[in-house]
Design a protein around this motif. Structure first.
Motif, PDB file in Angstrom:
ATOM      1  N   THR A  70       7.400 -15.327   0.714  1.00 54.59           N
ATOM      2  CA  THR A  70       7.600 -13.986   1.268  1.00 54.59           C
ATOM      3  C   THR A  70       8.572 -13.189   0.413  1.00 54.59           C
ATOM      4  N   GLY A  71       8.697 -11.895   0.729  1.00 48.89           N
ATOM      5  CA  GLY A  71       9.624 -11.020   0.009  1.00 48.89           C
ATOM      6  C   GLY A  71      11.057 -11.535   0.084  1.00 48.89           C
ATOM      7  N   ASP A  72      11.397 -12.263   1.166  1.00 47.74           N
ATOM      8  CA  ASP A  72      12.757 -12.813   1.306  1.00 47.74           C
ATOM      9  C   ASP A  72      12.867 -14.204   0.703  1.00 47.74           C
ATOM     10  N   ASN A  73      11.835 -14.586  -0.077  1.00 53.50           N
ATOM     11  CA  ASN A  73      11.852 -15.877  -0.750  1.00 53.50           C
ATOM     12  C   ASN A  73      11.758 -17.063   0.209  1.00 53.50           C
ATOM     13  N   SER A  81      -5.140  -8.233 -10.117  1.00 53.13           N
ATOM     14  CA  SER A  81      -3.742  -8.648  -9.942  1.00 53.13           C
ATOM     15  C   SER A  81      -3.650 -10.169  -9.937  1.00 53.13           C
ATOM     16  N   ASP A 124      -7.579  -3.716  -4.046  1.00 50.16           N
ATOM     17  CA  ASP A 124      -6.482  -3.865  -3.092  1.00 50.16           C
ATOM     18  C   ASP A 124      -7.044  -4.345  -1.760  1.00 50.16           C
ATOM     19  N   SER A 172       1.990  -5.845  10.254  1.00 48.83           N
ATOM     20  CA  SER A 172       2.524  -5.845   8.899  1.00 48.83           C
ATOM     21  C   SER A 172       1.358  -5.660   7.926  1.00 48.83           C
ATOM     22  N   VAL A 222       0.901  -6.909   5.122  1.00 49.58           N
ATOM     23  CA  VAL A 222       0.495  -8.200   4.554  1.00 49.58           C
ATOM     24  C   VAL A 222      -0.443  -8.935   5.506  1.00 49.58           C
ATOM     25  N   TYR A 257       2.329 -15.160  -3.889  1.00 54.23           N
ATOM     26  CA  TYR A 257       3.553 -14.376  -3.734  1.00 54.23           C
ATOM     27  C   TYR A 257       3.235 -13.080  -2.997  1.00 54.23           C
ATOM     28  N   GLU A 258       3.847 -12.936  -1.824  1.00 53.08           N
ATOM     29  CA  GLU A 258       3.597 -11.764  -0.978  1.00 53.08           C
ATOM     30  C   GLU A 258       3.721 -10.457  -1.756  1.00 53.08           C
ATOM     31  N   GLU A 259       4.769 -10.366  -2.583  1.00 54.27           N
ATOM     32  CA  GLU A 259       5.031  -9.103  -3.285  1.00 54.27           C
ATOM     33  C   GLU A 259       3.972  -8.758  -4.319  1.00 54.27           C
ATOM     34  N   LYS A 260       3.156  -9.752  -4.699  1.00 54.00           N
ATOM     35  CA  LYS A 260       2.122  -9.496  -5.715  1.00 54.00           C
ATOM     36  C   LYS A 260       0.796  -9.087  -5.082  1.00 54.00           C
TER      37      LYS A 260
END
Ligand code: ADP
Ligand code: MG
Length: 353
Positions: free
Chosen positions: A330-333, A314, A175, A281, A283, A261-264
């Motif tokens: 980002t998480g908001d695409n 990952s 991580d 943040s 990220v 991809y931020e979420e990954k």
């Protein structure tokens, strides 16, 4: 007489670390066929019979890379060795011999240096590396460490940074961002201590991120797991300066783009909580914090089923054609261009505001 060709003065801060390396070395070639790779990767690659020899060097300077106020010398020795081993793993190799140059002022006692060496020896034992030489000098003030490590890799298994291909998957180990948030904690507690020396540091509940800052490990375990799984990465680098800086090295050197991809992006809950406490943040800590010493690598899409079986790896995106640029979803695409603010030691204020 050699003529000095430069009359203008350029500030180092204008160039940054990579700009400076590029300026100093862009016209350097190689003479010997045995120099298979010179400047430009995690380690130099030298011909050695059936094998390749890898060589990498790192400098650690008091006040820049470490702060004696909160870095125990045993940890410093351990970390100095491990960050070198990490560069050998980043070539898919195994570290073998370590050389330690040390320059030290008389502010340090022999007992203090015993501690430093206890850390270096522990790392060598843990990673099966021989401490095989070095050099020792006096310093007007402060402690400087210059470590060089050699390693070996099979000719068919060396992995460079400049060989990623469009369509490859982008993978990261462990991580990210933890070492940086650990540093933020340590620096805050130092300030508290300086203001009131009776205050004890309040590091409770932050063991994981403090450990990631003070005692990082190099991912030789993942290199072995990849080998066992029959996966040969197409490109690889270790994450010393943050994910953004390292993926840009891979893409720039491979002449590709990427989409992450931020979420990954794997981030430990303690990193998330601490980053939020410092109003950054999580990220950003992962992208621009440094010193995680995880591995960032690309693999063929055909290896997807195999990589899915590995714990602690990952898949965070894929490599694209160069003209698509290097972007983060980002998480908001929303598509955001990845830029390297990096944990650049010549410009350290940059990410700390
Ligand atoms: P890493 O972060 O993996 O340790 P660096 O970013 O420090 O790698 O270095 C990138 C490349 O530039 C390496 O090949 C390194 O050997 C080379 N390099 C760095 N500094 C110098 C220098 N002062 N002179 C020559 N080569 C250098
Ligand atoms: Mg490296």
């Amino acid at each position: 007489m050699l003529e000095d060709s430069h009359t203008a003065r350029t500030e180092l801060s204008e160039l940054g670390e990579f700009g400076l390396i590029n300026r100093l070395t862009s016209d350097v070639g190689t003479i010997h066929p045995s120099t298979i790779k010179g400047i430009g990767d995690d380690a130099a690659v030298l011909e050695n019979g059936d094998l390749l020899t890898l060589v990498s060097t790192d400098l650690l300077i008091e006040g820049i890379h470490f702060d004696m106020a909160f870095t125990p010398l045993k940890h410093l020795g351990y970390k100095a060795a491990v960050v070198n081993f990490s560069d050998i793993y980043a070539m898919n190799g195994s570290p073998r011999q370590l050389f330690v140059g040390i320059s030290v002022s008389n502010r340090f006692s022999a007992e203090a240096l015993d501690e430093l060496y206890a850390g270096i020896k522990l790392a060598c034992k843990h990673y099966h590396v021989d401490l095989a030489g070095g050099d020792t000098t006096a310093s007007p003030h402060g402690l400087f460490l210059a470590l060089t490590v050699t390693g070996t890799v099979d000719k068919s298994k060396v992995v460079y940074r400049n060989t990623a291909q469009p369509g490859n998957l982008v993978c990261v180990t462990g991580d990210l961002g933890a070492a940086y948030t650990g540093l933020l904690m340590l620096e805050r507690e130092k300030q508290v201590f300086l203001a009131n020396p009776d205050m004890q540091p309040d590091l409770e509940g932050h063991d994981y991120i403090i450990g990631r800052q003070l005692k990082p490990e190099a991912r030789g375990d993942v290199i072995r797991k990849l080998e066992e799984a029959g996966i040969l990465p197409t490109a690889m680098i270790d994450i010393s300066d943050g994910l953004a800086s390292e993926i840009l090295h891979i893409c720039h050197d491979s002449n590709t783009g990427c989409r992450l991809y931020e979420e990954k992006i794997p981030i430990d809950p303690m990193t998330v909580a601490t980053a939020e406490e410092f109003n950054i943040s999580p990220v950003t800590a992962a992208l621009n914090g440094g010193e995680d010493y995880e591995l960032l690598f690309t693999i063929s899409m055909n290896d997807y089923e195999k990589i899915r079986q590995l714990t602690d790896v990952s898949v965070i995106g894929h490599i694209t054609a160069a003209d698509e640029g290097c972007n983060l979803v980002t998480g908001d695409n929303v598509l955001v261009e990845i830029t390297a603010q990096g944990f650049d030691h010549m410009n350290r204020g940059a990410i700390k505001g």
